[in-house]
Design a protein around this motif. Structure first.
Motif, PDB file in Angstrom:
ATOM      1  N   ILE A 146       0.813  -1.208   0.000  1.00  0.00           N
ATOM      2  CA  ILE A 146       0.000   0.000   0.000  1.00  0.00           C
ATOM      3  C   ILE A 146       0.849   1.261   0.000  1.00  0.00           C
ATOM      4  O   ILE A 146       1.745   1.421   0.832  1.00  0.00           O
ATOM      5  N   VAL A 147       0.523   2.150  -0.928  1.00  0.00           N
ATOM      6  CA  VAL A 147       1.074   3.505  -0.948  1.00  0.00           C
ATOM      7  C   VAL A 147       0.111   4.467  -0.265  1.00  0.00           C
ATOM      8  O   VAL A 147       0.513   5.308   0.525  1.00  0.00           O
ATOM      9  N   ASP A 148      -1.200   4.342  -0.569  1.00  0.00           N
ATOM     10  CA  ASP A 148      -2.234   5.189   0.025  1.00  0.00           C
ATOM     11  C   ASP A 148      -3.535   4.395   0.029  1.00  0.00           C
ATOM     12  O   ASP A 148      -4.095   4.103  -1.023  1.00  0.00           O
ATOM     13  N   ARG A 149      -3.989   4.055   1.229  1.00  0.00           N
ATOM     14  CA  ARG A 149      -5.195   3.236   1.353  1.00  0.00           C
ATOM     15  C   ARG A 149      -6.462   4.056   1.195  1.00  0.00           C
ATOM     16  O   ARG A 149      -7.502   3.543   0.767  1.00  0.00           O
ATOM     17  N   VAL A 150      -6.429   5.333   1.548  1.00  0.00           N
ATOM     18  CA  VAL A 150      -7.635   6.164   1.502  1.00  0.00           C
ATOM     19  C   VAL A 150      -8.154   6.243   0.065  1.00  0.00           C
ATOM     20  O   VAL A 150      -7.401   6.512  -0.868  1.00  0.00           O
ATOM     21  N   GLY A 151      -9.431   6.010  -0.106  1.00  0.00           N
ATOM     22  CA  GLY A 151     -10.031   5.993  -1.432  1.00  0.00           C
ATOM     23  C   GLY A 151     -10.042   4.616  -2.066  1.00  0.00           C
ATOM     24  O   GLY A 151     -10.604   4.439  -3.153  1.00  0.00           O
ATOM     25  N   GLY A 152      -9.457   3.628  -1.393  1.00  0.00           N
ATOM     26  CA  GLY A 152      -9.424   2.279  -1.959  1.00  0.00           C
ATOM     27  C   GLY A 152     -10.813   1.690  -2.138  1.00  0.00           C
ATOM     28  O   GLY A 152     -11.127   1.099  -3.173  1.00  0.00           O
ATOM     29  N   GLY A 153     -11.658   1.855  -1.119  1.00  0.00           N
ATOM     30  CA  GLY A 153     -13.029   1.355  -1.239  1.00  0.00           C
ATOM     31  C   GLY A 153     -13.835   2.096  -2.287  1.00  0.00           C
ATOM     32  O   GLY A 153     -14.643   1.505  -3.005  1.00  0.00           O
ATOM     33  N   ASP A 154     -13.597   3.400  -2.394  1.00  0.00           N
ATOM     34  CA  ASP A 154     -14.296   4.198  -3.413  1.00  0.00           C
ATOM     35  C   ASP A 154     -13.884   3.766  -4.814  1.00  0.00           C
ATOM     36  O   ASP A 154     -14.707   3.708  -5.733  1.00  0.00           O
ATOM     37  N   SER A 155     -12.599   3.471  -4.984  1.00  0.00           N
ATOM     38  CA  SER A 155     -12.133   3.020  -6.297  1.00  0.00           C
ATOM     39  C   SER A 155     -12.727   1.667  -6.643  1.00  0.00           C
ATOM     40  O   SER A 155     -12.984   1.368  -7.814  1.00  0.00           O
ATOM     41  N   PHE A 156     -12.970   0.834  -5.617  1.00  0.00           N
ATOM     42  CA  PHE A 156     -13.639  -0.439  -5.853  1.00  0.00           C
ATOM     43  C   PHE A 156     -15.078  -0.210  -6.295  1.00  0.00           C
ATOM     44  O   PHE A 156     -15.557  -0.821  -7.253  1.00  0.00           O
ATOM     45  N   ALA A 157     -15.777   0.690  -5.611  1.00  0.00           N
ATOM     46  CA  ALA A 157     -17.163   0.996  -5.997  1.00  0.00           C
ATOM     47  C   ALA A 157     -17.215   1.548  -7.408  1.00  0.00           C
ATOM     48  O   ALA A 157     -18.032   1.114  -8.237  1.00  0.00           O
ATOM     49  N   GLY A 158     -16.331   2.522  -7.713  1.00  0.00           N
ATOM     50  CA  GLY A 158     -16.323   3.105  -9.049  1.00  0.00           C
ATOM     51  C   GLY A 158     -16.001   2.090 -10.121  1.00  0.00           C
ATOM     52  O   GLY A 158     -16.629   2.050 -11.190  1.00  0.00           O
ATOM     53  N   GLY A 159     -15.019   1.233  -9.853  1.00  0.00           N
ATOM     54  CA  GLY A 159     -14.658   0.209 -10.827  1.00  0.00           C
ATOM     55  C   GLY A 159     -15.757  -0.807 -11.036  1.00  0.00           C
ATOM     56  O   GLY A 159     -16.021  -1.238 -12.166  1.00  0.00           O
ATOM     57  N   THR A 160     -16.423  -1.191  -9.951  1.00  0.00           N
ATOM     58  CA  THR A 160     -17.489  -2.186 -10.070  1.00  0.00           C
ATOM     59  C   THR A 160     -18.704  -1.606 -10.792  1.00  0.00           C
ATOM     60  O   THR A 160     -19.351  -2.297 -11.597  1.00  0.00           O
ATOM     61  N   ILE A 161     -19.029  -0.349 -10.517  1.00  0.00           N
ATOM     62  CA  ILE A 161     -20.119   0.299 -11.259  1.00  0.00           C
ATOM     63  C   ILE A 161     -19.782   0.325 -12.742  1.00  0.00           C
ATOM     64  O   ILE A 161     -20.630  -0.002 -13.593  1.00  0.00           O
ATOM     65  N   CYS A 162     -18.551   0.719 -13.074  1.00  0.00           N
ATOM     66  CA  CYS A 162     -18.129   0.706 -14.474  1.00  0.00           C
ATOM     67  C   CYS A 162     -18.264  -0.693 -15.068  1.00  0.00           C
ATOM     68  O   CYS A 162     -18.759  -0.867 -16.184  1.00  0.00           O
ATOM     69  N   GLY A 163     -17.835  -1.701 -14.301  1.00  0.00           N
ATOM     70  CA  GLY A 163     -17.931  -3.070 -14.794  1.00  0.00           C
ATOM     71  C   GLY A 163     -19.362  -3.494 -15.062  1.00  0.00           C
ATOM     72  O   GLY A 163     -19.656  -4.119 -16.090  1.00  0.00           O
ATOM     73  N   LEU A 164     -20.273  -3.155 -14.149  1.00  0.00           N
ATOM     74  CA  LEU A 164     -21.683  -3.524 -14.345  1.00  0.00           C
ATOM     75  C   LEU A 164     -22.301  -2.793 -15.530  1.00  0.00           C
ATOM     76  O   LEU A 164     -23.191  -3.327 -16.207  1.00  0.00           O
ATOM     77  N   LEU A 165     -21.823  -1.570 -15.799  1.00  0.00           N
ATOM     78  CA  LEU A 165     -22.308  -0.822 -16.965  1.00  0.00           C
ATOM     79  C   LEU A 165     -21.725  -1.363 -18.266  1.00  0.00           C
ATOM     80  O   LEU A 165     -22.433  -1.494 -19.271  1.00  0.00           O
ATOM     81  N   ASP A 166     -20.440  -1.680 -18.246  1.00  0.00           N
ATOM     82  CA  ASP A 166     -19.748  -2.078 -19.480  1.00  0.00           C
ATOM     83  C   ASP A 166     -19.884  -3.556 -19.795  1.00  0.00           C
ATOM     84  O   ASP A 166     -19.762  -3.956 -20.956  1.00  0.00           O
ATOM     85  N   TYR A 167     -20.090  -4.378 -18.775  1.00  0.00           N
ATOM     86  CA  TYR A 167     -20.243  -5.823 -18.987  1.00  0.00           C
ATOM     87  C   TYR A 167     -21.560  -6.281 -18.357  1.00  0.00           C
ATOM     88  O   TYR A 167     -21.566  -7.075 -17.412  1.00  0.00           O
ATOM     89  N   PRO A 168     -22.694  -5.792 -18.859  1.00  0.00           N
ATOM     90  CA  PRO A 168     -23.986  -6.048 -18.204  1.00  0.00           C
ATOM     91  C   PRO A 168     -24.382  -7.517 -18.168  1.00  0.00           C
ATOM     92  O   PRO A 168     -25.222  -7.897 -17.344  1.00  0.00           O
ATOM     93  N   ASP A 169     -23.790  -8.326 -19.025  1.00  0.00           N
ATOM     94  CA  ASP A 169     -24.146  -9.746 -19.072  1.00  0.00           C
ATOM     95  C   ASP A 169     -23.118 -10.631 -18.378  1.00  0.00           C
ATOM     96  O   ASP A 169     -23.192 -11.865 -18.470  1.00  0.00           O
ATOM     97  N   ASP A 170     -22.157 -10.021 -17.695  1.00  0.00           N
ATOM     98  CA  ASP A 170     -21.096 -10.803 -17.063  1.00  0.00           C
ATOM     99  C   ASP A 170     -20.723 -10.156 -15.726  1.00  0.00           C
ATOM    100  O   ASP A 170     -19.768  -9.392 -15.636  1.00  0.00           O
TER     101      ASP A 170
END
Length: 343
Positions: A275-299
């Motif tokens: 870890i370099v900077d843990r703050v924002g790690g959970g937010d980046s997970f939420a943002g990435g997962t939202i992107c994933g659900l939008l971009d890969y709606p069938d997977d």
């Protein structure tokens, strides 16, 4: 490209240089961030139309917060201006067995004193596909909780997909109040994101013998509470990040997801992160997962893998914002974790 609206409180972050303790610091490094703002930045980086909504003060610090978002291609067209001040938080970054510390200075901030009348949610949600908020926003004040529910009512009426990151903050409210307020807001939510502590403190569900302080995971316990959460709140997806805390410097990082429609449970790839900077790690997970659900709606499995890879990379970046591109996330998903110099 989807339009995603996030709403919360952007803050001024003052962090000690390097790994200094507060008592050692003669100066602070300055960045801006906050749960929902961090999610908006991630989604803008991945090519989506991201808009962040927050009330900020009519002074240069408020202007700097807006500029930090605009620099990252996040729209701020519907930000009400006014109130007394921008919230601040102080960060002391831990190392090895010494934990990081956060001190809040956000009382009477512009967002905490904002009212429903400050926001035109009909206009804000024009053309929106997704709305994201966190449990931090209703925690900062009763007024902010009212604003959050008003936004959720409009989003739901418009048929917009709604996600929440439960994000329990014990310095902002008690578990008892969190459960009372957040349980009511869950009626508007389609996608519920959190971790083991959030599920217990915010909604009252504890995943088996999992211990948040040691990172000992019992995956069967997660599946069981995910099923219970779906039964109670009718979520379409329940998602949890899984952090194995070896120390403040080294974590195991993965996630799991439950899809209500198919009743399938999936545990992602695990990354061992320095870890370099843990703050924002959970937010980046939420943002990435939202992107994933939008971009890969069938997977939904691939969607989760995108979120985990994105957040693993964020842990290597200073500041609240995740500054990686979609191609960098996809490279890690494809197995390139070598860290070799790109020439």
């Amino acid at each position: 490209m989807a339009k995603v609206v996030t709403m919360g409180e952007i803050m001024l972050r003052l962090s000690t240089p390097g790994f200094e303790k507060f008592i050692q610091a003669d100066e602070f490094d300055v960045v801006y961030g906050g749960g929902e703002a961090n999610v908006a930045v991630s989604l803008a980086n991945y090519g989506h139309e991201a808009e962040f909504v927050c009330k900020v003060p009519a002074n240069e610090i408020g202007e700097c917060a807006i500029a930090a978002l605009r620099k990252m291609n996040v729209k701020t067209d519907n930000m009400p201006i006014g109130g007394e001040r921008l919230g601040i938080y102080f960060l002391e970054t831990g190392a090895s067995m010494r934990a990081s510390k956060v001190v809040y200075d956000r009382a009477y901030s512009s967002m905490s004193t904002a009212t429903v009348d400050d926001f035109d949610f009909e206009k804000i949600f024009e053309g929106a596909d997704w709305f994201h908020f966190t449990g931090i926003t209703p925690a900062i004040s009763d007024l902010a909780a009212e604003v959050t529910e008003a936004a959720l009512k409009v989003a739901k009426a418009k048929g917009i997909t709604v996600s929440v990151d439960l994000n329990f903050r014990k310095k902002l409210w008690s578990s008892e109040k969190a459960q009372k307020v957040m349980s009511n807001l869950m009626q508007y939510v389609d996608v519920c994101i959190g971790n083991e502590e959030d599920a217990e403190k915010v909604l009252g569900f504890k995943p088996g013998n999992t211990d948040v302080t040691t990172g000992e995971l019992e995956l069967a316990g997660y599946q069981s509470i995910f099923e219970q959460m779906v039964d109670k709140f009718n979520f379409k997806y329940v998602i949890s990040s899984l952090r194995e805390s070896y120390s403040a410097s080294d974590n195991g990082w993965s996630a799991c997801i439950y899809q209500a429609k198919t009743k399938e449970f999936y545990h992602s790839t695990k990354y061992d992160v320095r870890i370099v900077d843990r703050v924002g790690g959970g937010d980046s997970f939420a943002g990435g997962t939202i992107c994933g659900l939008l971009d890969y709606p069938d997977d939904f499995r691939k969607a989760l893998e995108f979120g985990v890879a994105a957040s693993a990379l964020k842990h290597t970046i200073l500041g609240d914002f995740n500054l990686v591109s979609k191609s960098e996330v996809e490279a890690l998903m494809g197995g390139d974790a070598s860290g070799r110099v790109q020439r």
